[in-house]
Structure formats: C-alpha cells, structure tokens
Design an enzyme around this catalytic site. Structure first.
Site, PDB file in Angstrom:
ATOM      1  N   GLY A  23       0.850  -0.886  -0.088  1.00 19.75           N
ATOM      2  CA  GLY A  23       0.410   0.120  -0.385  1.00 19.75           C
ATOM      3  C   GLY A  23       0.749   1.938  -0.141  1.00 19.75           C
ATOM      4  N   GLY A  34      15.422  10.979  -1.724  1.00 22.26           N
ATOM      5  CA  GLY A  34      16.936  10.134  -0.098  1.00 22.26           C
ATOM      6  C   GLY A  34      16.863   9.550  -0.754  1.00 22.26           C
ATOM      7  N   ARG A  84       1.065  -5.280  -4.658  1.00 26.58           N
ATOM      8  CA  ARG A  84       1.144  -6.657  -3.644  1.00 26.58           C
ATOM      9  C   ARG A  84       1.460  -7.928  -4.554  1.00 26.58           C
ATOM     10  NH1 ARG A  84      -0.975  -3.910   1.170  1.00 26.58           N
ATOM     11  NH2 ARG A  84      -2.124  -2.703   1.133  1.00 26.58           N
ATOM     12  N   ASP A 115       4.769  -4.274   6.175  1.00 27.68           N
ATOM     13  CA  ASP A 115       5.675  -6.179   6.475  1.00 27.68           C
ATOM     14  C   ASP A 115       5.291  -6.482   5.510  1.00 27.68           C
ATOM     15  OD1 ASP A 115       2.853  -6.157   6.465  1.00 27.68           O
ATOM     16  OD2 ASP A 115       2.535  -6.504   9.000  1.00 27.68           O
ATOM     17  N   GLY A 116       4.811  -6.927   4.307  1.00 26.47           N
ATOM     18  CA  GLY A 116       4.454  -8.106   3.780  1.00 26.47           C
ATOM     19  C   GLY A 116       5.986  -7.168   2.667  1.00 26.47           C
ATOM     20  N   SER A 117       6.228  -6.690   2.232  1.00 32.37           N
ATOM     21  CA  SER A 117       7.350  -6.332   1.887  1.00 32.37           C
ATOM     22  C   SER A 117       8.488  -6.291   2.222  1.00 32.37           C
ATOM     23  CB  SER A 117       6.869  -4.551   1.502  1.00 32.37           C
ATOM     24  OG  SER A 117       5.842  -4.211   1.014  1.00 32.37           O
ATOM     25  N   THR A 138       4.393   2.568   5.748  1.00 34.31           N
ATOM     26  CA  THR A 138       3.099   2.931   5.960  1.00 34.31           C
ATOM     27  C   THR A 138       2.107   3.242   7.051  1.00 34.31           C
ATOM     28  OG1 THR A 138       1.689   0.837   7.491  1.00 34.31           O
ATOM     29  CG2 THR A 138       3.677   1.138   7.672  1.00 34.31           C
ATOM     30  N   ILE A 139       1.197   3.706   6.584  1.00 34.82           N
ATOM     31  CA  ILE A 139       0.063   4.753   7.170  1.00 34.82           C
ATOM     32  C   ILE A 139      -0.274   3.903   8.423  1.00 34.82           C
ATOM     33  CG2 ILE A 139      -0.315   5.769   5.299  1.00 34.82           C
ATOM     34  CD1 ILE A 139      -3.368   4.939   5.818  1.00 34.82           C
ATOM     35  N   ASP A 140      -0.288   2.985   9.222  1.00 34.74           N
ATOM     36  CA  ASP A 140      -0.259   2.021  10.200  1.00 34.74           C
ATOM     37  C   ASP A 140       0.618   2.415  11.124  1.00 34.74           C
ATOM     38  OD1 ASP A 140      -2.542   0.601   8.508  1.00 34.74           O
ATOM     39  OD2 ASP A 140      -1.665  -0.815   8.269  1.00 34.74           O
ATOM     40  N   ASP A 142       3.244   0.256  12.889  1.00 42.68           N
ATOM     41  CA  ASP A 142       2.768  -1.336  13.334  1.00 42.68           C
ATOM     42  C   ASP A 142       4.093  -2.061  13.009  1.00 42.68           C
ATOM     43  OD1 ASP A 142       2.021  -2.016  10.881  1.00 42.68           O
ATOM     44  OD2 ASP A 142       0.341  -3.215  10.506  1.00 42.68           O
ATOM     45  N   ARG A 175     -26.084  13.753  16.337  1.00 45.56           N
ATOM     46  CA  ARG A 175     -26.175  12.378  16.540  1.00 45.56           C
ATOM     47  C   ARG A 175     -24.682  11.840  16.026  1.00 45.56           C
ATOM     48  NH1 ARG A 175     -29.306  13.433  10.888  1.00 45.56           N
ATOM     49  NH2 ARG A 175     -31.001  12.404  10.863  1.00 45.56           N
ATOM     50  N   GLY A 183      -6.282   0.265   9.677  1.00 47.96           N
ATOM     51  CA  GLY A 183      -6.637  -0.712  10.783  1.00 47.96           C
ATOM     52  C   GLY A 183      -7.001  -1.733  10.885  1.00 47.96           C
ATOM     53  N   ARG A 184      -6.816  -2.688  10.268  1.00 49.35           N
ATOM     54  CA  ARG A 184      -6.706  -4.501   9.986  1.00 49.35           C
ATOM     55  C   ARG A 184      -6.950  -4.897  11.125  1.00 49.35           C
ATOM     56  NH1 ARG A 184      -6.725  -6.467   4.026  1.00 49.35           N
ATOM     57  NH2 ARG A 184      -7.988  -5.209   3.063  1.00 49.35           N
ATOM     58  N   ILE A 265      -8.793   7.968   1.758  1.00 44.73           N
ATOM     59  CA  ILE A 265      -8.612   9.632   1.980  1.00 44.73           C
ATOM     60  C   ILE A 265      -7.113   9.160   1.923  1.00 44.73           C
ATOM     61  CG2 ILE A 265      -9.634   9.369   3.756  1.00 44.73           C
ATOM     62  CD1 ILE A 265     -11.087  12.630   1.916  1.00 44.73           C
ATOM     63  N   GLN A 266      -7.171   8.591   3.193  1.00 43.27           N
ATOM     64  CA  GLN A 266      -5.983   8.509   4.151  1.00 43.27           C
ATOM     65  C   GLN A 266      -4.711   8.129   3.659  1.00 43.27           C
ATOM     66  OE1 GLN A 266      -7.259   6.410   7.906  1.00 43.27           O
ATOM     67  NE2 GLN A 266      -8.845   5.274   5.705  1.00 43.27           N
TER      68      GLN A 266
END
Length: 334
Positions: A23, A34, A84, A115-117, A138-140, A142, A175, A183-184, A265-266
């Site tokens: 991603g 860089g 991917r 992590d996969g990469s 990664t935006i996560d 993690d 409301r 974030g899975r 969008i994130q």
C-alpha cells in the site's frame, strides 16, 4: 530532525535499486529522493524499479538521475508506482528477481513498504549476495522496531481534517458518527486520531468492544447533558463491515448513529512536513548503511535517533499498541 549514526564507509557499489511495495503511503516520494540523491552523491548508479516486486520480476527498471526526483517531495503516492505481489512468496519466483538484479549489475536494493514488503526484502537478503535495506513505509505505524513509519503522521492529519468537518454535521443534527479509519490488525492510527480529534470513543482490534456498554455510555451522556452528538473512531478491523455492524447494534439500543468510511482518502494527499523529513532522512541513511557494510536490516527511529533493526526481528515480532496510550484515549472522553 533525528540524530544520525556516524557510519564509516567500508565498501563500494556499482549500482543500487529502489522500489516501493504494498500500500502506498505519503512520504514514499521523499524517501525515494533521499535514496537517489544520497547514492548519486556517492558515485553510485541508481535504478528505480516500477510497481514493486512485480516490476522487478518483469525487469521494469529505469535509470534514476537527480532530475528524476526533482519536485517530488510534496507529492503523495509514489512515482515508482506500487503493487502487491503474492507470487513473491515463492522461493523460485524470488530467484527470478535475484537474476534480474544480477543481470543489471545491481548489488544492493532498498525496499520501502510495510510488513509484507519487508518480509520479501528479508528473503532476498537471505537467498542472495544482494545487500538489502528496508524502510518502514505504512500509514498503520505497526512495524516492530521503529517508533514511527513513513506516512503515519500524514494519515493522522488527513483523518483529523475529515473528522473536524464531520463534527459540524454531527453537532447540527445532534447525532453520533462512527468514523472508520484504516487498521485491520492495529489500532495505532485510530488511537492517535481519536485522541487528537477529541473522540467520545475509540474502537481498536486489540481490545474487545462491548456494544451494550457503549450504548449505555452514549445514553448516560445524553441524560447528563454532556451532549447528544459526537465522534466514535473505529479501526476497520479484520472483518469487513465492522463499523456498519456496530451502527446496527447501536440502533437496536435506541441510538441513531451515522457511518462515515474514510477509506483510501487516508493514503493520499501531500505528505506532512514531519513525514517529508522522516522519509528523507531514512532514505539517505539507507545508502549510508549500505556503504557501511550493512544488509538485511530495516532503518527506523527510536528515542529520537535513526537506528537499524534486523529484518528477521521486524518480521518475527509484532508491534503492540501501547496500553497506556489507549487508556489515555479512554480517559479523555469519560
């Protein structure tokens, strides 16, 4: 800026390559820049691999010049494109990739991704004489071994911008809104967004959600005059549709929540200043680590310094959500 290690050059390279994989995340372009500028300034030829590991297998390599990375730090996504590549899990397929690198005279590779990469990067380092360095993109946020990842800060700010607008509607119509962020398996993004947005509740994969308790809390707040509107930040979780299921359960308890899925969008948008500096530093230092003889490592950050972490540890261990940080998110909405 983070403090930088003092690394002594110990080896030479004829050519290195850089790719972005998995991603996309804001800041990948400054990281590529860089790597390219640092390598060229050290007299090393640089190749940009298109579309991650898929492009490597296809031999889609392009010579990078200083002009190739001009005016890209402000751009979201990745100029190298990304993909991917499930086929890369196969050792025979990886041997094909190694062959492509060797045939092109490339003796080092920088991989920017999650992590996969980074798992693929570790396999390449183990199975070949190619020197491999990973960068956490990664935006996560993690990835084990680093306190920060390329794109995380931008993703938090993107979500905040959306939530600030959603809150206007939530207040006008009295409301609650369930706002789903990415974030899975990790609640880092949701927790940071929840704290910064002043959310009434944060729901993450690491902690079980008690929907009855949530419904009661919303009801109690209304009766106590603390407000009948607000934001509940939900990490998307492992199974699709979590946020809609939560909304339906709240409806059964008499609430009328609305759902807003921020989705991809994130991932987009101009990288923040923080991410530009982080990515630029990591990209340049990846070349310094290669010249110092390092391989099979990830370059990350810890305690205000750029550090190296063995890729074996990066993929072996999981970075857990700080329980004190999550408790802070809960404390601030009570």
């Amino acid at each position: 800026m983070y403090s930088l290690p003092d690394l002594e050059p110990l080896r030479d390279f004829n050519a290195i390559a850089v790719l972005t994989s998995g991603g996309d995340s804001p800041g990948m372009n400054p990281a590529v820049r860089g790597v390219v500028r640092a390598a060229l300034n050290s007299g090393i030829e640089v190749y940009g691999i298109q579309k991650g590991y898929s492009g490597l297998l296809a031999g889609d390599l392009r010579v990078m010049t200083s002009a190739s990375v001009r005016n890209i730090v402000q751009r979201g996504g990745t100029i190298l494109k990304s993909d991917r590549c499930d086929a890369f899990r196969d050792a025979e397929v990886r041997q094909q990739a190694i062959k492509v690198l060797v045939q092109n005279g490339i003796d080092a590779l920088v991989v920017i991704g999650g992590d996969g990469s980074l798992t693929g990067a570790h396999c390449l380092a183990e199975e070949s004489d190619i020197a491999v360095i990973g960068l956490p993109g990664t935006i996560d946020n993690d990835i084990f071994g680093t306190e920060d990842t390329i794109g995380f800060d931008t993703a938090v700010n993107t979500a905040l911008d959306a939530i600030d607008k959603i809150r206007d509607t939530a207040s006008s119509h009295e409301r609650h809104f369930l706002v789903e962020v990415m974030g899975r398996n990790s609640g880092f993004l949701a927790t940071h967004v929840g704290i910064a947005a002043g959310a009434e509740m944060v729901i993450v994969p690491e902690y079980e959600v008690h929907i009855e308790q949530l419904g009661q809390q919303l009801s109690d707040s209304r009766r106590a005059g603390k407000g009948s509107s607000g934001i509940i930040v939900v990490a998307e979780g492992r199974e699709p549709g979590l946020t809609y299921r939560l909304a339906q359960q709240l409806k059964q308890q008499g609430e009328e929540p609305r759902v807003c899925i921020l989705g991809h969008i994130q991932r987009g948008g101009q990288p923040s200043g923080h991410d530009r500096v982080l990515a630029s530093g990591l990209g340049a230092m990846a070349v310094s680590y290669l010249l110092a003889g390092y391989s099979d490592i990830m370059v990350g950050v810890a305690e205000g310094a750029i550090v190296d972490i063995p890729l074996d540890s990066v993929i072996r261990y999981r970075k857990g959500l700080d329980p004190n940080l999550f408790e802070l998110a809960l404390l601030l909405h009570r």
